[in-house]
Design an enzyme around this catalytic site. Structure first.
Site, PDB file in Angstrom:
ATOM      1  N   CYS A 118       6.883   7.410   2.941  1.00 52.53           N
ATOM      2  CA  CYS A 118       6.619   6.411   3.972  1.00 52.53           C
ATOM      3  C   CYS A 118       6.727   7.035   5.352  1.00 52.53           C
ATOM      4  CB  CYS A 118       7.619   5.251   3.891  1.00 52.53           C
ATOM      5  SG  CYS A 118       7.585   4.295   2.373  1.00 52.53           S
ATOM      6  N   ASP A 119       6.036   6.429   6.301  1.00 52.66           N
ATOM      7  CA  ASP A 119       6.209   6.811   7.696  1.00 52.66           C
ATOM      8  C   ASP A 119       5.937   5.596   8.568  1.00 52.66           C
ATOM      9  OD1 ASP A 119       6.514   9.394   9.504  1.00 52.66           O
ATOM     10  OD2 ASP A 119       5.051   8.056  10.460  1.00 52.66           O
ATOM     11  N   SER A 120       6.814   5.371   9.550  1.00 55.03           N
ATOM     12  CA  SER A 120       6.688   4.217  10.431  1.00 55.03           C
ATOM     13  C   SER A 120       6.511   4.642  11.880  1.00 55.03           C
ATOM     14  CB  SER A 120       7.941   3.319  10.325  1.00 55.03           C
ATOM     15  OG  SER A 120       8.111   2.821   9.023  1.00 55.03           O
TER      16      SER A 120
END
Length: 209
Positions: free
Chosen positions: A75-77
């Site tokens: 994931c990456d935000s």
């Protein structure tokens, strides 16, 4: 089948554990700046998905010999606000400027997700997607902001805020999936797992007494 989280985020791990999973954590070590620099004028969703994919795919080699049957989630935000995509502030000075700019305003927290299915030590399927959640920020007083910066919390989180920590005091509302704001969308992850042939129910761990 082993569930592997390709992230060192304690918040993501906590979300998954509270939702019945017991992930193995393997940090990807991906150079996020290099991945981003290789993209040509990416759309916000394209950027966070590319980063998530890079993290998940980087972990394949590290786990393939030990976990030949696995599903890896990366994931990456990033926060989109005022026409700019921002990640982790890194320093108190940057976090201060960001909070001064976003206080009393709204932004979109984008979390890219990538799921990689490993069978027999080989990648067999991949799926990816982005969850977008609108965040409405409050206006901390000068003293509150300085105390928040001094805590260190906002320096290492996307957009310089959290929903599940001290930053929650300064978030007035969200429109969308709260788990995605914390770092990993449970509904989207369930969908992507299904896309690679895995039922989330098969990953649930029995409750401990």
């Amino acid at each position: 089948m082993r569930f592997v989280l390709a992230s060192q985020s304690p918040a993501r791990l906590a979300v998954l554990r509270s939702a019945g999973l017991d992930p193995s954590v393997v940090v990807s070590g991906v150079d996020e700046d290099a991945v981003a620099a290789a993209l040509i004028d990416p759309a916000p969703a394209e950027l966070v998905v590319a980063l998530a994919q890079a993290k998940a795919e980087a972990v394949v080699g590290a786990i393939a010999s030990e976990h030949t049957d696995a599903v890896i989630v990366g994931c990456d935000s990033m926060l989109s606000i005022g026409g700019e995509m921002v990640g982790k502030p890194g320093t108190a000075e940057v976090a201060r400027r960001r909070w001064q700019a976003m206080a009393g305003k709204s932004g979109e927290l984008l979390t890219g997700h990538a799921v990689v299915r490993v069978e027999g030590g080989e990648v067999t399927k991949e799926a990816s997607g982005t969850e977008v959640t609108k965040v409405h920020f409050g206006t901390p007083s000068a003293d509150e902001l300085e105390a928040y910066l001094a805590s260190g919390e906002p320096l290492a989180v996307a957009g310089g805020f959290t929903l599940d920590g001290l930053g929650g005091w300064f978030v007035e509302g969200i429109e969308g999936d709260p788990s995605s704001v914390i770092g990993i969308s449970l509904p989207l992850t369930r969908q992507l797992l299904a896309d690679v042939g895995v039922s989330v129910a098969d990953l649930w761990q029995p409750p401990t007494s």
